[in-house]
Motif scaffolding. Structure first.
Motif, PDB file in Angstrom:
ATOM      1  N   ALA A  57       7.953 -23.253 -19.533  1.00  0.00           N
ATOM      2  CA  ALA A  57       9.129 -22.717 -18.849  1.00  0.00           C
ATOM      3  C   ALA A  57      10.255 -23.741 -18.766  1.00  0.00           C
ATOM      4  N   ASN A  58      11.479 -23.229 -18.770  1.00  0.00           N
ATOM      5  CA  ASN A  58      12.671 -24.042 -18.560  1.00  0.00           C
ATOM      6  C   ASN A  58      13.600 -23.304 -17.612  1.00  0.00           C
ATOM      7  N   TYR A  59      14.386 -24.074 -16.864  1.00  0.00           N
ATOM      8  CA  TYR A  59      15.252 -23.498 -15.840  1.00  0.00           C
ATOM      9  C   TYR A  59      16.655 -24.089 -15.902  1.00  0.00           C
ATOM     10  N   ALA A  60      17.608 -23.292 -15.475  1.00  0.00           N
ATOM     11  CA  ALA A  60      18.942 -23.819 -15.241  1.00  0.00           C
ATOM     12  C   ALA A  60      18.886 -24.767 -14.049  1.00  0.00           C
ATOM     13  N   ASP A  61      19.743 -25.785 -14.068  1.00  0.00           N
ATOM     14  CA  ASP A  61      19.743 -26.756 -12.969  1.00  0.00           C
ATOM     15  C   ASP A  61      19.979 -26.075 -11.624  1.00  0.00           C
ATOM     16  N   SER A  62      20.771 -25.027 -11.630  1.00  0.00           N
ATOM     17  CA  SER A  62      21.152 -24.372 -10.377  1.00  0.00           C
ATOM     18  C   SER A  62      19.987 -23.651  -9.705  1.00  0.00           C
ATOM     19  N   VAL A  63      18.915 -23.377 -10.435  1.00  0.00           N
ATOM     20  CA  VAL A  63      17.785 -22.645  -9.840  1.00  0.00           C
ATOM     21  C   VAL A  63      16.498 -23.455  -9.857  1.00  0.00           C
ATOM     22  N   GLU A  64      16.519 -24.623 -10.478  1.00  0.00           N
ATOM     23  CA  GLU A  64      15.327 -25.459 -10.571  1.00  0.00           C
ATOM     24  C   GLU A  64      14.774 -25.722  -9.170  1.00  0.00           C
ATOM     25  N   GLY A  65      13.478 -25.516  -9.000  1.00  0.00           N
ATOM     26  CA  GLY A  65      12.835 -25.740  -7.718  1.00  0.00           C
ATOM     27  C   GLY A  65      12.872 -24.554  -6.783  1.00  0.00           C
ATOM     28  N   ARG A  66      13.686 -23.551  -7.101  1.00  0.00           N
ATOM     29  CA  ARG A  66      13.768 -22.357  -6.248  1.00  0.00           C
ATOM     30  C   ARG A  66      13.207 -21.119  -6.956  1.00  0.00           C
ATOM     31  N   PHE A  67      13.409 -21.042  -8.269  1.00  0.00           N
ATOM     32  CA  PHE A  67      12.957 -19.889  -9.044  1.00  0.00           C
ATOM     33  C   PHE A  67      11.751 -20.280  -9.899  1.00  0.00           C
ATOM     34  N   THR A  68      10.878 -19.305 -10.115  1.00  0.00           N
ATOM     35  CA  THR A  68       9.721 -19.517 -10.996  1.00  0.00           C
ATOM     36  C   THR A  68       9.595 -18.343 -11.956  1.00  0.00           C
ATOM     37  N   ILE A  69       9.564 -18.653 -13.245  1.00  0.00           N
ATOM     38  CA  ILE A  69       9.372 -17.619 -14.265  1.00  0.00           C
ATOM     39  C   ILE A  69       7.908 -17.628 -14.692  1.00  0.00           C
ATOM     40  N   SER A  70       7.366 -16.449 -14.902  1.00  0.00           N
ATOM     41  CA  SER A  70       5.993 -16.329 -15.376  1.00  0.00           C
ATOM     42  C   SER A  70       5.896 -15.078 -16.243  1.00  0.00           C
ATOM     43  N   ARG A  71       4.783 -14.940 -16.935  1.00  0.00           N
ATOM     44  CA  ARG A  71       4.606 -13.766 -17.783  1.00  0.00           C
ATOM     45  C   ARG A  71       3.146 -13.371 -17.830  1.00  0.00           C
ATOM     46  N   ASP A  72       2.944 -12.088 -18.072  1.00  0.00           N
ATOM     47  CA  ASP A  72       1.601 -11.540 -18.275  1.00  0.00           C
ATOM     48  C   ASP A  72       1.621 -10.914 -19.665  1.00  0.00           C
ATOM     49  N   ASN A  73       1.079 -11.610 -20.632  1.00  0.00           N
ATOM     50  CA  ASN A  73       1.149 -11.129 -22.010  1.00  0.00           C
ATOM     51  C   ASN A  73       0.365  -9.833 -22.207  1.00  0.00           C
ATOM     52  N   ALA A  74      -0.686  -9.652 -21.449  1.00  0.00           N
ATOM     53  CA  ALA A  74      -1.470  -8.423 -21.579  1.00  0.00           C
ATOM     54  C   ALA A  74      -0.662  -7.208 -21.129  1.00  0.00           C
ATOM     55  N   LYS A  75       0.256  -7.427 -20.201  1.00  0.00           N
ATOM     56  CA  LYS A  75       1.094  -6.337 -19.689  1.00  0.00           C
ATOM     57  C   LYS A  75       2.488  -6.352 -20.308  1.00  0.00           C
ATOM     58  N   ASN A  76       2.755  -7.302 -21.208  1.00  0.00           N
ATOM     59  CA  ASN A  76       4.090  -7.426 -21.818  1.00  0.00           C
ATOM     60  C   ASN A  76       5.181  -7.455 -20.753  1.00  0.00           C
ATOM     61  N   THR A  77       4.953  -8.256 -19.735  1.00  0.00           N
ATOM     62  CA  THR A  77       5.840  -8.310 -18.580  1.00  0.00           C
ATOM     63  C   THR A  77       6.188  -9.753 -18.246  1.00  0.00           C
ATOM     64  N   VAL A  78       7.449  -9.968 -17.894  1.00  0.00           N
ATOM     65  CA  VAL A  78       7.893 -11.273 -17.408  1.00  0.00           C
ATOM     66  C   VAL A  78       8.403 -11.100 -15.988  1.00  0.00           C
ATOM     67  N   TYR A  79       8.197 -12.125 -15.177  1.00  0.00           N
ATOM     68  CA  TYR A  79       8.568 -12.080 -13.769  1.00  0.00           C
ATOM     69  C   TYR A  79       9.524 -13.227 -13.453  1.00  0.00           C
ATOM     70  N   LEU A  80      10.309 -13.034 -12.421  1.00  0.00           N
ATOM     71  CA  LEU A  80      11.148 -14.104 -11.891  1.00  0.00           C
ATOM     72  C   LEU A  80      11.018 -14.083 -10.381  1.00  0.00           C
ATOM     73  N   GLN A  81      10.293 -15.051  -9.854  1.00  0.00           N
ATOM     74  CA  GLN A  81      10.171 -15.208  -8.413  1.00  0.00           C
ATOM     75  C   GLN A  81      11.342 -16.050  -7.945  1.00  0.00           C
ATOM     76  N   MET A  82      12.139 -15.497  -7.045  1.00  0.00           N
ATOM     77  CA  MET A  82      13.346 -16.174  -6.573  1.00  0.00           C
ATOM     78  C   MET A  82      13.206 -16.446  -5.083  1.00  0.00           C
TER      79      MET A  82
END
Length: 121
Positions: A57-82
């Motif tokens: 994962a990589n993040y913009a500086d403005s959201v680093e430490g606050r947002f988390t990106i993850s994915r579930d390949n079995a569900k073909n889904t990506v998430y963004l926890q903010m």
């Protein structure tokens, strides 16, 4: 027909949290990098976070430490926890992938329809 469908946006107070989801519909074998972008009124679209098929994962500086990106390949889904949302996070959030595979064929450049995130001060 492949579509990326975002959900999870809404109105939240500053300091609050939201979790965005982006699900790819259709008979998909694999998806390459998945990226969250956002666009605020009067501003250009900007990259928020990206995740490779392997989970790096990589993040913009403005959201680093606050947002988390993850994915579930079995569900073909990506998430963004903010978390710790700020008024300046207010924007329409879009998910994107540069390519995905259906059986043996690659298809390119898919965008979701966007989901509105509004952070009240």
């Amino acid at each position: 027909q492949v579509q990326l469908v975002e959900s999870g946006g809404g109105l939240v107070q500053a300091g609050g949290s939201l979790r965005l989801s982006c699900a790819a519909s259709g008979v998909i074998s694999s998806i390459n990098d998945m990226v969250w972008y956002r666009q605020a009124p009067g501003k250009q679209r900007e990259l928020v976070a990206a995740i490779t098929s392997g989970g790096s994962a990589n993040y913009a500086d403005s959201v680093e430490g606050r947002f988390t990106i993850s994915r579930d390949n079995a569900k073909n889904t990506v998430y963004l926890q903010m978390n710790s949302l700020k008024p300046e996070d207010t924007a329409v959030y879009y998910c994107h992938t540069d390519r995905l595979r259906i059986r043996l064929r690659w298809y390119y450049d898919y965008w979701g329809q966007g989901t509105q995130v509004t952070v009240a001060s």
